[in-house]
Design an enzyme around this catalytic site. Structure first.
Site, PDB file in Angstrom:
ATOM      1  N   TYR A 113      11.927 -43.470 -37.809  1.00 53.85           N
ATOM      2  CA  TYR A 113      10.551 -43.668 -38.287  1.00 53.85           C
ATOM      3  C   TYR A 113      10.592 -45.196 -38.810  1.00 53.85           C
ATOM      4  O   TYR A 113      11.005 -45.409 -40.115  1.00 53.85           O
ATOM      5  CB  TYR A 113      10.137 -42.655 -39.477  1.00 53.85           C
ATOM      6  CG  TYR A 113       9.995 -41.192 -38.931  1.00 53.85           C
ATOM      7  CD1 TYR A 113      10.145 -40.825 -37.569  1.00 53.85           C
ATOM      8  CD2 TYR A 113      10.101 -40.260 -39.870  1.00 53.85           C
ATOM      9  CE1 TYR A 113      10.070 -39.587 -37.205  1.00 53.85           C
ATOM     10  CE2 TYR A 113      10.045 -38.998 -39.299  1.00 53.85           C
ATOM     11  CZ  TYR A 113       9.859 -38.680 -38.179  1.00 53.85           C
ATOM     12  OH  TYR A 113      10.095 -37.174 -37.657  1.00 53.85           O
TER      13      TYR A 113
ATOM     14  N   HIS B 120      17.887 -34.638 -34.398  1.00 57.41           N
ATOM     15  CA  HIS B 120      16.742 -34.920 -33.993  1.00 57.41           C
ATOM     16  C   HIS B 120      16.582 -35.366 -32.570  1.00 57.41           C
ATOM     17  O   HIS B 120      17.068 -36.226 -31.970  1.00 57.41           O
ATOM     18  CB  HIS B 120      16.380 -36.238 -34.585  1.00 57.41           C
ATOM     19  CG  HIS B 120      15.052 -36.829 -34.909  1.00 57.41           C
ATOM     20  ND1 HIS B 120      14.641 -38.069 -35.328  1.00 57.41           N
ATOM     21  CD2 HIS B 120      13.780 -36.070 -34.377  1.00 57.41           C
ATOM     22  CE1 HIS B 120      13.281 -38.155 -35.439  1.00 57.41           C
ATOM     23  NE2 HIS B 120      12.734 -37.012 -34.864  1.00 57.41           N
TER      24      HIS B 120
END
Length: 314
Positions: A56, A140
């Site tokens: 992110y 992830h």
């Protein structure tokens, strides 16, 4: 706010968690002050679970999240981050908009689901966070790296959990088949499922959620607004980060009308729906401002009559 343990762990998550993608300048920039205000507003609303990732904003979300949480009592909240992408410095300028984040392209992402990659990623995350530990680590988006993630990354996480370095482990992605495989083949505490258990998409109900319930594992549900369509259904709205097809916009508008007939905002129903399943421990919602956090918390507290679910057939 109600909190639930993830699987058999002693790691608690509140029913509503704050997701950190927007704090990494997802799609457009926001100031440090606004990002800090969003975390502060979440805390004031009773949220005690926070999620971030190196992906992110090339670490920006982790830095902002850590700065906002650093002065809070460490045992008072649960923090999750993710592994699978190593951030490596790069030259050449440019921006990261191709990956969806309005930040300078100071680093490149390199997929790495090796055991060493897991350790390196967590060490780097702790440096960016400025904290001495994280509570939950998710693999992830291992979509295209399933075998390495199962063979190398998962055992590394299991070892860190047994050593007490992390309290809970899992996998996070938006494909249910691989998440179900993690539930069947490993001892993860939880999976983070994005976008596949919403008012518009209940794919997770086919196998993932029953598998989690049968094995005593937990599911955290993200993407309850399907990236925007269920927050404000209108032409031009996004669904799974792309322009929503007209038929989905029409379907979302029909759901909104049913909600309105029962005096319930669509956003409130979208937040409440996943928690009706016993395997769901919490809902993860992204927000990019204090106002969005305050709205999400208020919607989350809205009572939902059973008649609404009955009319929707849910």
């Amino acid at each position: 706010m109600r909190a639930t343990s993830l699987g058999a762990s002693h790691c608690l998550v509140t029913a509503l968690s704050l997701g950190g993608a927007a704090l990494g300048n997802l799609f457009s920039p926001l100031s440090d002050a606004t990002a800090r205000g969003a975390v502060d507003a979440a805390w004031d609303a009773g949220i005690r679970s926070f999620d971030t990732a190196p992906h992110y904003g090339l670490g920006l979300s982790e830095r902002r999240m850590g700065q906002a949480l650093r002065e809070r009592p460490r045992d008072a909240y649960t923090l999750s981050t993710k592994v699978g992408r190593i951030l490596e410095p790069r030259d050449g300028g440019g921006d990261d908009l191709a990956a969806g984040f309005a930040v300078p392209a100071t680093h490149r992402r390199r997929w790495d689901f090796s055991a060493d990659g897991v350790r390196r990623s967590i060490e780097s995350s702790l440096e960016r966070l400025g904290l001495d530990r994280v509570d939950i680590v998710y693999l992830h988006d291992p979509d295209d790296h399933a075998e390495q993630a199962l063979r190398e990354a998962y055992p590394a996480l299991e070892g860190l959990r047994s050593e007490g370095v992390v309290r809970a482990i899992g996998a996070g992605m938006n494909r249910t088949a691989l998440l179900t495989r993690f539930l069947r083949e490993t001892d993860v505490d939880a999976v983070l499922c994005a976008g596949r258990y919403s008012l518009l998409d209940q794919e997770a109900a086919d196998e993932l959620l029953p598998e989690a319930a049968a094995r005593g594992r937990s599911v955290v549900v993200g993407g309850v607004f399907n990236s925007g369509l269920l927050a404000d259904p209108c032409p031009g709205a996004t669904y799974d980060y792309a322009a929503a097809p007209p038929e989905l916009v029409e379907r979302a508008l029909r759901i909104k009308a049913v909600c309105a007939a029962h005096g319930v905002p669509l956003r409130a129903a979208a937040l409440a729906f996943p928690l009706r399943h016993p395997a769901v421990a919490g809902v993860l919602v992204g927000a990019r401002s204090p106002a969005e956090v305050i709205d999400a918390a208020a919607q989350f507290e809205t009572p939902i009559p059973d008649a609404l679910w009955e009319e929707l057939g849910l």
